[in-house]
Design an enzyme around this catalytic site. Structure first.
Site, short mmCIF file in Angstrom:
data_model
loop_
_atom_site.label_atom_id
_atom_site.label_comp_id
_atom_site.label_asym_id
_atom_site.label_seq_id
_atom_site.Cartn_x
_atom_site.Cartn_y
_atom_site.Cartn_z
N GLY A 1 21.54 -31.77 -63.46
CA GLY A 1 20.94 -33.61 -63.81
C GLY A 1 19.24 -33.40 -63.46
O GLY A 1 18.86 -33.03 -62.25
N GLU B 1 29.89 -30.53 -57.62
CA GLU B 1 29.92 -30.40 -56.32
C GLU B 1 31.29 -29.81 -56.41
O GLU B 1 31.73 -29.61 -54.54
CB GLU B 1 29.83 -31.64 -54.99
CG GLU B 1 29.19 -32.34 -56.19
CD GLU B 1 27.26 -32.00 -56.67
OE1 GLU B 1 26.93 -30.74 -56.03
OE2 GLU B 1 27.21 -32.94 -57.45
N THR C 1 24.58 -24.53 -59.61
CA THR C 1 25.20 -24.56 -60.51
C THR C 1 24.36 -23.40 -62.11
O THR C 1 23.87 -24.00 -62.95
CB THR C 1 26.02 -25.51 -61.66
OG1 THR C 1 25.89 -26.11 -60.06
CG2 THR C 1 27.08 -24.67 -62.45
#
Length: 688
Positions: A189, A443, A150
């Site tokens: 993350g 997601e 992303t």
């Protein structure tokens, strides 16, 4: 020091007595149902093995973690992650047992992406040689990895990613470059402070054979990249990387930003199981099936679907137990001096909680089906068969959207049904709610990804209208569904389903409605050539209808095939199935009516049917949540604790455990002192 409150007790009837009465009044076989739900995949056994070890470690105490600052929560998460890995080594935990330990600690680990998307991408996308080199390092935690897809300007639209990976034929290297600010990796993350490696998804830019000095994009591809020095843990020159800061939840996770300035990586960095670039010439070999490059996303969606049932079960456990203990108001039609009623006896409370209790079971059976489909499809892909990939991708997209919406909305509905105490830290829902808020967008945004499901269904409908599937080897459940109901829809036959008396007809009604919506969208898009964007709301409705149909179908199939549960318990579960299907159908009754999937007369009778089912399930509500075997340690809830000592725990958390109550402040505005004998305004200002 003891005070007079130590001898006070709550008003009667007590919480323990209330829950004991609830459990004694039900015929549900709790242990049998627990084994049925969680015994097959070994969760119960893993939980019983791991939990005592966790409880013996002070670092895993949740007593004051809600009072920590965000930097402190990240450090605590890192410390916990390290200790869990050490315990895994010490006790020879399997990867599944280690994952169960992470689940029980319930503090999003800074190592989560290393254990999930990073290693999964290597297993699924790397060549045999790359697997042989990287997997031992990953599995032994010699390197720590993240997944960087992303970007600041692009999330769901993976094809629109801006980060470039240009191939330099002269040096046999790829050059990673962020041409704009919005090309910055974002939300990744484990990467902000923890990881030293990452899967970096970038546009593969290869030299244009027809124009010297120019490059042609071959779409997003995954690369494995070392981003920090292994000794200093500092980013390499040419990489800017850091933590993005506070978020709604995930306080212990270091979500990242990352940009590249002409950063060079070796040719071997491109994960090359399905596509490759010739080292000498730069020639591109594309994958047989382009969707395989998104395999990691499908894996995560499958995991998210499985996780949704456990998350919702936690929220419902808290809500059911507390509303069975909480008493408010006497029965208006009874004596004025009668006992106050448990609030779970009120239909206005039941209608919010009991359908969610049923939803947790529906999510469970669908999660098992999704897990089976994912594993079987991966085996086929490894063998070179891609026939089931599109179906799995479509199913995972639609179910991820619906299941996470049901769970996220369900947590908040449960919280509100708890009344004032639901707003407090003793509810056990603050972190659960805040952390889970990410799931409807990560997601794949829950609205955007439904286009993927709808596109697949429209394609399948076009084949069905034409008289069958173009490729018999790719036949799946959708073909069977469309083949069954399309003739009825095109023939405009009058609805003959008895959704009030026949369970199988509930399934048929949902499948009929989904097929009808698919046919309508097919007519709009394929026959009438309506613009894609103008149909996006219809796509979302179609995906939701098909996914609801899957939930109802899998729930029904699981109960129909099970012969192990005691008859009384199976009968209760059938009522739970009927409540889920009926409540869901009632909420969408307009679509069912217009699609000819239910008669007006029966739709008008549904509200009474829902009330009847809730009344039948109400005596078994507490045992039904008990069957999920969620430990008090995981719930971390005064309201939802197994023994019902709600008010004792709430008072203890406030009076004895709250660190703010250990501070004596100076309220005089004309004095700079903030804490008596301690901090003043300057000390507070220095922290800003």
């Amino acid at each position: 020091m003891p005070d007079f409150t130590d001898t006070l007790r709550p008003a009667q009837p007590s919480g323990p007595d209330s829950l004991a009465k609830e459990r004694a009044g039900s015929t549900l076989a709790i242990d049998h149902l627990s084994a049925h739900l969680l015994g097959t995949d070994g969760l119960l056994a893993r939980q019983s093995k791991v939990l005592p070890i966790i409880l013996s470690e002070p670092l895993f105490s949740k007593t004051t973690q809600q009072n920590l600052s965000r930097p402190e929560r990240y450090k605590l998460g890192l410390a916990r992650g390290k200790l869990l890995r050490r315990l895994a080594d010490k006790h020879a935990w399997t990867p599944e047992e280690h994952e169960t330990a992470e689940y029980l600690v319930d503090d999003v680990s800074p190592y989560m992406l290393h254990m999930g998307m990073f290693v999964t991408t290597i297993r699924e996308q790397a060549s045999d040689a790359q697997r042989a080199y990287w997997l031992p390092l990953i599995e032994e935690w010699k390197i720590i990895g993240a997944y960087a897809q992303t970007e600041l300007g692009h999330g769901s639209n993976v094809r629109g990613l801006e980060l470039q990976a240009r191939y330099d034929v002269g040096t046999r290297e790829f050059v990673l470059h962020s041409p704009t600010l919005t090309a910055s990796k974002w939300w990744n993350g484990t990467l902000g402070r923890t990881a030293n490696h990452a899967i970096v998804v970038a546009q593969l830019m290869l030299p244009d054979p027809n124009a010297q000095g120019k490059y042609v994009s071959h779409g997003p591809h995954p690369f494995i990249v070392q981003v920090r020095d292994m000794k200093t843990h500092l980013p390499f020159k040419g990489i800017v990387i850091g933590d993005i800061g506070p978020k709604y939840g995930y306080a212990s996770m270091d979500n990242a930003y990352m940009l590249f300035n002409n950063f060079r990586i070796p040719h071997s960095a491109l994960l090359s199981r399905y596509s490759s670039v010739d080292r000498e010439t730069g020639a591109y070999a594309k994958p047989k099936e382009s969707a395989v490059v998104y395999g990691t996303l499908t894996f995560m969606r499958s995991k998210i679907i499985q996780h949704a049932r456990l998350v919702l079960a936690r929220a419902v456990t808290v809500a059911v137990r507390y509303t069975a203990v909480r008493r408010q108001f006497v029965d208006r039609d009874g004596p004025s001096n009668g006992p106050e009623l448990p609030v779970l006896d009120y239909p206005t409370v039941q209608i919010r909680i009991l359908p969610l209790l049923a939803t947790a079971f529906a999510l469970h059976y669908t999660a098992l089906a999704m897990h089976t489909i994912y594993n079987s499809t991966r085996k086929e892909i490894e063998a070179g068969n891609f026939n089931s990939l599109a179906y799995m991708h479509s199913m995972s997209s639609g179910l991820k959207s619906l299941c996470t919406t049901l769970a996220a909305d369900g947590i908040e509905t449960c919280r509100r049904a708890l009344g004032g105490h639901g707003f407090g830290g003793g509810s056990g829902l603050i972190q659960l709610n805040n952390d889970y808020l990410s799931k409807p967008t990560v997601e794949g945004d829950n609205w955007m990804i439904t286009q993927q499901t709808a596109a697949y269904l429209v394609k399948k409908m076009a084949r069905a209208v034409a008289g069958g599937t173009a490729d018999a080897s790719a036949t799946d459940e959708i073909d069977v569904q469309f083949g069954t109901y399309l003739p009825l829809i095109r023939g405009a036959r009058q609805c003959e389903y008895d959704i009030l008396a026949r369970d199988k007809d509930l399934v048929k009604s949902f499948q009929h409605r989904a097929t009808s919506l698919a046919y309508n969208v097919y007519l709009a898009r394929i026959v009438n050539k309506k613009p894609w964007t103008s149909l996006m709301i219809d796509f979302h409705k179609l995906s939701k209808a098909q996914s609801q149909s899957i939930l109802v179908t899998k729930f029904h199939d699981a109960l129909s095939s099970n012969k192990d549960l005691p008859p009384t318990t199976r009968n209760i579960l059938w009522d739970v199935f009927r409540l889920f299907a009926s409540y869901t159908l009632e909420a969408e009754r307009y679509e069912f009516f217009t699609c000819g999937a239910a008669s007006r007369k029966q739709l008008e009778a549904l509200p009474a049917r829902v009330l009847e089912l809730m009344a039948r399930i109400r005596p078994h509500a507490v045992p039904l949540v008990d069957a999920w075997k969620i430990p008090d340690y995981l719930l971390d809830s005064a309201l939802g604790r197994y023994d019902g000592r709600v008010y004792e725990d709430l008072f203890n958390r406030a009076h004895r455990l709250n660190p703010l109550n250990k501070v004596t402040v100076n309220p005089n505005y004309w004095e700079d002192e903030i804490v008596k004998g301690g901090e003043d305004i300057d000390a507070i200002r220095a922290k800003l």
